[in-house]
Design a protein around this motif. Sequence first.
Motif, PDB file in Angstrom:
ATOM      1  N   SER A 144      39.996  47.127  41.715  1.00 23.35           N
ATOM      2  CA  SER A 144      39.973  46.140  42.267  1.00 23.35           C
ATOM      3  C   SER A 144      38.629  45.377  42.771  1.00 23.35           C
ATOM      4  O   SER A 144      37.519  46.104  42.652  1.00 23.35           O
ATOM      5  CB  SER A 144      40.878  46.014  43.769  1.00 23.35           C
ATOM      6  N   PHE A 145      38.581  44.000  43.092  1.00 24.70           N
ATOM      7  CA  PHE A 145      37.466  43.348  43.453  1.00 24.70           C
ATOM      8  C   PHE A 145      37.719  42.722  44.799  1.00 24.70           C
ATOM      9  O   PHE A 145      38.797  42.162  45.169  1.00 24.70           O
ATOM     10  CB  PHE A 145      36.849  42.552  42.511  1.00 24.70           C
ATOM     11  N   ARG A 157      43.279  42.708  42.079  1.00 27.17           N
ATOM     12  CA  ARG A 157      43.420  43.756  41.371  1.00 27.17           C
ATOM     13  C   ARG A 157      43.001  43.716  39.840  1.00 27.17           C
ATOM     14  O   ARG A 157      43.107  42.533  39.466  1.00 27.17           O
ATOM     15  CB  ARG A 157      44.904  44.414  41.027  1.00 27.17           C
ATOM     16  N   THR A 158      42.055  44.625  39.406  1.00 28.72           N
ATOM     17  CA  THR A 158      41.384  44.574  38.248  1.00 28.72           C
ATOM     18  C   THR A 158      42.642  44.203  36.985  1.00 28.72           C
ATOM     19  O   THR A 158      42.311  43.361  35.887  1.00 28.72           O
ATOM     20  CB  THR A 158      40.941  45.876  37.738  1.00 28.72           C
ATOM     21  N   ASP A 159      43.650  44.696  36.995  1.00 29.55           N
ATOM     22  CA  ASP A 159      44.694  44.560  35.966  1.00 29.55           C
ATOM     23  C   ASP A 159      45.376  43.159  36.228  1.00 29.55           C
ATOM     24  O   ASP A 159      46.155  42.887  35.364  1.00 29.55           O
ATOM     25  CB  ASP A 159      45.671  45.720  36.100  1.00 29.55           C
ATOM     26  N   LEU A 194      33.846  47.261  34.941  1.00 30.08           N
ATOM     27  CA  LEU A 194      34.943  47.315  34.280  1.00 30.08           C
ATOM     28  C   LEU A 194      34.992  48.429  32.984  1.00 30.08           C
ATOM     29  O   LEU A 194      33.926  48.547  32.525  1.00 30.08           O
ATOM     30  CB  LEU A 194      35.301  46.025  33.857  1.00 30.08           C
ATOM     31  N   SER A 195      36.342  48.703  32.592  1.00 26.71           N
ATOM     32  CA  SER A 195      36.427  49.533  31.662  1.00 26.71           C
ATOM     33  C   SER A 195      36.153  49.075  30.485  1.00 26.71           C
ATOM     34  O   SER A 195      36.661  47.858  30.106  1.00 26.71           O
ATOM     35  CB  SER A 195      38.008  50.068  31.534  1.00 26.71           C
ATOM     36  N   ASP A 211      44.667  42.910  27.442  1.00 34.11           N
ATOM     37  CA  ASP A 211      46.000  42.251  27.791  1.00 34.11           C
ATOM     38  C   ASP A 211      46.158  41.004  27.741  1.00 34.11           C
ATOM     39  O   ASP A 211      47.531  40.339  27.502  1.00 34.11           O
ATOM     40  CB  ASP A 211      46.490  42.840  29.079  1.00 34.11           C
ATOM     41  N   ALA A 212      45.200  40.078  27.781  1.00 32.48           N
ATOM     42  CA  ALA A 212      45.157  38.622  27.941  1.00 32.48           C
ATOM     43  C   ALA A 212      45.307  38.122  26.548  1.00 32.48           C
ATOM     44  O   ALA A 212      45.323  36.815  26.451  1.00 32.48           O
ATOM     45  CB  ALA A 212      44.238  38.145  28.782  1.00 32.48           C
ATOM     46  N   ILE A 213      44.979  38.805  25.649  1.00 28.24           N
ATOM     47  CA  ILE A 213      44.687  38.092  24.064  1.00 28.24           C
ATOM     48  C   ILE A 213      45.981  37.954  23.371  1.00 28.24           C
ATOM     49  O   ILE A 213      46.704  38.974  23.207  1.00 28.24           O
ATOM     50  CB  ILE A 213      43.859  38.979  23.318  1.00 28.24           C
ATOM     51  N   LYS A 214      46.223  36.775  23.092  1.00 26.73           N
ATOM     52  CA  LYS A 214      47.584  36.441  22.722  1.00 26.73           C
ATOM     53  C   LYS A 214      47.546  36.338  21.038  1.00 26.73           C
ATOM     54  O   LYS A 214      48.640  36.730  20.436  1.00 26.73           O
ATOM     55  CB  LYS A 214      48.022  34.991  23.003  1.00 26.73           C
ATOM     56  N   GLU A 215      46.328  36.081  20.591  1.00 28.34           N
ATOM     57  CA  GLU A 215      46.411  35.620  19.192  1.00 28.34           C
ATOM     58  C   GLU A 215      45.072  35.659  18.713  1.00 28.34           C
ATOM     59  O   GLU A 215      44.061  35.326  19.430  1.00 28.34           O
ATOM     60  CB  GLU A 215      47.202  34.207  18.813  1.00 28.34           C
ATOM     61  N   VAL A 216      44.596  36.161  17.744  1.00 29.68           N
ATOM     62  CA  VAL A 216      43.416  36.110  16.978  1.00 29.68           C
ATOM     63  C   VAL A 216      43.403  35.822  15.685  1.00 29.68           C
ATOM     64  O   VAL A 216      44.317  36.173  14.703  1.00 29.68           O
ATOM     65  CB  VAL A 216      42.641  37.640  16.879  1.00 29.68           C
ATOM     66  N   GLU A 217      42.773  34.572  15.255  1.00 29.49           N
ATOM     67  CA  GLU A 217      42.640  34.307  13.776  1.00 29.49           C
ATOM     68  C   GLU A 217      41.486  33.812  13.288  1.00 29.49           C
ATOM     69  O   GLU A 217      40.466  33.745  14.109  1.00 29.49           O
ATOM     70  CB  GLU A 217      43.719  33.020  13.497  1.00 29.49           C
TER      71      GLU A 217
END
Length: 253
Positions: A144-145, A157-159, A194-195, A211-217
């Motif tokens: 956490s920060f 919280r970091t997550d 951060l990890s 966990d925030a990455i929804k799509e990569v193209e």
Amino acid sequence: MRIVIIEDEIKAAKSLAGMIAKIKPSATIEAMLHSIESAVAYLSVNPQPDLLFMDVQLSDGLCFEIFKMVKIDCPVIFTTAFGEYSMDAIKSNGVDYLLKPFAAKDLEAAFAKMDNFRNFFQQHTQPDWQALISKLERNEGKTSFLVLHQNKYITVRTDQIAYIYIKFDAPYIVTFQQQKYTVSQTMEQLQSQLSSKQFYRLNRQYLVNFDAIKEVEHYSSRKLALQLSVPTEEQLTVGKDKMTQFLQWMENR
């Protein structure tokens, strides 16, 4: 003694080289490298030096990635501005570290330690780098920060952090709930806490949570485009120089 310096801050690399020249005038600085990519390219085709100085936090990630891509058969002295990297593990493997900012006496002590271990390395018994890296990577980072928001201190919280970005030279934490908080630390300081498995530094401006990455193209033949589950002010891209590293990070969960 042949020495290679791996340090992303040119000023810091030159300062270290100058200190080495005064303490070990017979030493030769064979190369000053500034990234994981350049270090791997150099060490893949050149003979191993007698000693490596390696900054922990490089412009394109943590230096430990180098060990995964090229075999290191020489002693290493790590340098870092932060103390969160299980330095006792490094010490137990017969290498040393310098905590920035360090003085000439610290460098002299590091060289003295290397001289004491010279016979050890001449017998070709090298540290177990993979075990060392595993120990170092067990650091999951802060959970956490503490931030100041509307004159109140609150814990984030970091997550819950989707990404961190810089605007007008100030870092902002953005949560999955789209809350935004300013922080007093630099982006480099935040990244170090951060990890590295969970957060990736896309560029100077953005640090994103896996966990925030929804799509990569493919944005073009030279870039990848990222879409996060939380809106960003601009299009996020990964340049050609970091595409392979980024995709490996995505895959190696």
